[in-house]
Design an enzyme around this catalytic site. Structure first.
Site, PDB file in Angstrom:
ATOM      1  N   GLY A  13      23.828 -37.521  -0.275  1.00  0.00           N
ATOM      2  CA  GLY A  13      25.288 -37.591  -0.193  1.00  0.00           C
ATOM      3  C   GLY A  13      25.927 -37.422  -1.557  1.00  0.00           C
ATOM      4  O   GLY A  13      25.672 -36.454  -2.257  1.00  0.00           O
ATOM      5  N   LYS A  77      44.488 -34.085 -14.806  1.00  0.00           N
ATOM      6  CA  LYS A  77      43.797 -33.596 -16.006  1.00  0.00           C
ATOM      7  C   LYS A  77      44.302 -32.186 -16.302  1.00  0.00           C
ATOM      8  O   LYS A  77      44.277 -31.317 -15.426  1.00  0.00           O
ATOM      9  CB  LYS A  77      42.278 -33.568 -15.803  1.00  0.00           C
ATOM     10  CG  LYS A  77      41.522 -32.938 -16.972  1.00  0.00           C
ATOM     11  CD  LYS A  77      40.037 -32.865 -16.713  1.00  0.00           C
ATOM     12  CE  LYS A  77      39.330 -32.138 -17.860  1.00  0.00           C
ATOM     13  NZ  LYS A  77      37.857 -32.041 -17.639  1.00  0.00           N
TER      14      LYS A  77
END
Length: 512
Positions: A13, A77
């Site tokens: 995962g 960002k």
């Protein structure tokens, strides 16, 4: 008749596994996508910076950007700031690698015109508005700007652990991905050498047509089962260790940085990533050039000097072998994420390579087994090229540094540690700027503008006396003025990073 590809099994995962599952399930509703994940293996939980491409990926799988910000403790960002990389001292020793292209990029010779001005203003500051937005802590959009749309190009900072859980929830509730929490205890092979099924502890054999290895550095399928070797790169990029820590802000309303900050150290560098609730800080370093104790002392000094608590918690130690797999797709297994390789977190390429890998597997998903080897060859060619370019781009930062006082920086400049292609490019760039002639693929990992930002930010200046091409430097002046005007307008109009994130938390963003 060749066997059709109807069932993709993803092993592991985390961000890599669930991003891949999301892209495949969203693009191919009729495809069965199963993700098997050991309940006892926790994800590494680092990798808190993305590129702007993540906006397209999240939109592609149908995620709400507002929910993503809230549930993943995410922030904006707009690029990277590099402190102390050039000389190693002084408040003026910094530069930006922003996410926006220079104004006039590709239209005229901005670099020659910049040199003709005397290069007194840093290159990025002259050709782009985004470094100024970062210095002032501005957000890249306004509250009325819809989800995933931008005024200034942006990616994200995020909590990697929360991001994996967010993607998992979306894949299970919205995209119909089958989830099998179980341990893989063995592998059954088909007569042609493919993997036929994975044996599990509680669910028995799990058959599939294509298997995606997202098992992290263990690389259970590609490296473990098939023995595809890791092409080690420590002779080029020395860093193999990191110390990571989470620290609170000095006050609840402290500014949230609009960029990843990278500050050079004696034997590595420190990342500093601002999230709404805390800062993620880590020291990446070479174990051959410093000890863990010295690296931790450098980290503690940095945290204290940048407003962190005096009683900083003990950092988490991470080790890695820099390198990438000799092949990424072998038989009916393709590796994505850390199972494919890892270099270091400088310039945040890890998640971007996951996105690129998942997109190529989905876009070029083979219809049947006969087509798979053709697709695999194309995939291997594309990602060998991409890993090589990432390594060269990261090495560029170290090669150009003039820092002294430690063997680490001196060793990084030794010719034998520099890839041959990078040495050739640096020779060419003594006489001209990086351009599309050097990076000719449609989907380059880093465009030539990124190389320009780093080259000239680090103080690498072409030798103007040897430039033979006639250029009209006056043609760049309108673009320089345009960048300055955009800077003035955006600084007036855009909120701070924290102001917009608070708005999203309370009201969300409007959907397109």
């Amino acid at each position: 008749m060749s066997k059709p590809i109807n069932h993709v099994v993803i092993v592991g995962g985390g961000s890599a596994g669930w991003l891949t599952a999301g892209v495949l399930a969203a693009d191919h509703p009729a495809l069965q996508v199963t993700l098997i994940e050991s309940p006892d293996v926790a994800p590494i939980g680092v990798g808190e910076g993305t590129w702007p491409s993540m906006r397209d990926t999240l939109s592609r799988i149908g995620v709400s950007e507002s929910a993503f910000f809230r549930e993943c403790d995410a922030a904006f960002k707009q690029g990277s700031r590099f402190n102390d990389w050039r000389e190693g001292g002084g408040a003026a020793d910094y530069y930006f690698h922003p996410f926006v292209l220079p104004q006039g990029y590709g239209e005229t010779d901005l670099v020659r015109a910049w040199l003709d001005t005397g290069a007194a203003v840093p290159f990025a500051d002259l050709v782009s508005y985004q470094p100024h937005l970062c210095v002032q802590g501005r957000a890249p959009k306004q509250p009325a700007t819809p989800e995933f749309a931008a005024v200034a190009n942006y990616g994200y900072h995020l909590d990697a652990g929360k991001f994996g859980l967010f993607l998992k929830k979306h894949c299970l509730e919205k995209l119909g991905v089958r989830y099998v929490p179980d341990h893989v205890t063995g592998i059954d092979s088909a007569p042609n050498g493919d993997i036929a099924a994975l044996r599990t502890r509680a669910h028995g054999p799990l058959a599939g047509d294509l298997f995606v290895d997202c098992t992290g550095m263990q690389s259970m399928l590609l490296g473990g089962h098939y023995g595809v070797p890791l092409l080690r790169q420590k002779h080029v990029l020395f860093n193999d260790s990191a110390l990571a820590v989470q620290v609170p802000y000095a006050a609840p309303d402290s500014p949230i940085a609009s960029q990843t900050t990278s500050t050079a150290q004696r034997a590595g560098w420190i990342w500093d990533i601002g999230l709404p609730t805390r800062r993620g800080i880590g020291h990446v370093y070479s174990s051959a050039h410093t000890s863990d104790a010295e690296a931790e002392a450098d980290l503690r000094r940095y945290v204290a000097a940048t407003g962190g608590p005096a009683d900083m918690p003990a950092p988490r130690k991470l080790t890695f072998e820099p390198g990438y797999r000799q092949r990424f797709w072998h038989h009916n297994v393709v590796a994505i994420g850390l199972s494919a390789g890892f270099i270091e977190p400088l310039e945040a390429s890890a998640l971007a390579l996951v996105e690129m890998s998942a997109a190529m597997v989905s876009d070029d998903l083979p219809a049947n087994r006969d087509a798979m080897d053709i697709v695999a060859h194309r995939f291997n060619d594309a990602f060998t090229y991409r890993w090589e370019r990432v390594i060269e781009f990261l090495k560029l930062h170290y090669v150009l540094s003039r820092r002294t006082g430690s063997d680490y920086w001196h060793d990084n400049r030794r010719s034998e540690t520099i890839p041959a292609r990078l040495r050739e490019l640096l020779t060419l760039w003594r006489h001209r700027a990086p351009s599309r002639l050097d990076f000719y693929r449609i989907e380059e990992v880093f465009p030539s503008a990124s190389w320009q930002y780093v080259l000239y930010g680090m103080g690498f200046l072409p030798e103007r006396d040897h430039v033979t091409r006639r250029t009209d430097t006056a043609a760049a002046d309108p673009y320089f003025r345009e960048a300055a005007e955009l800077t003035r307008r955006m600084l007036r109009a855009l909120p701070s990073n924290r102001e917009l994130l608070d708005h999203i938390r309370l009201h969300g963003l409007q959907k397109i």
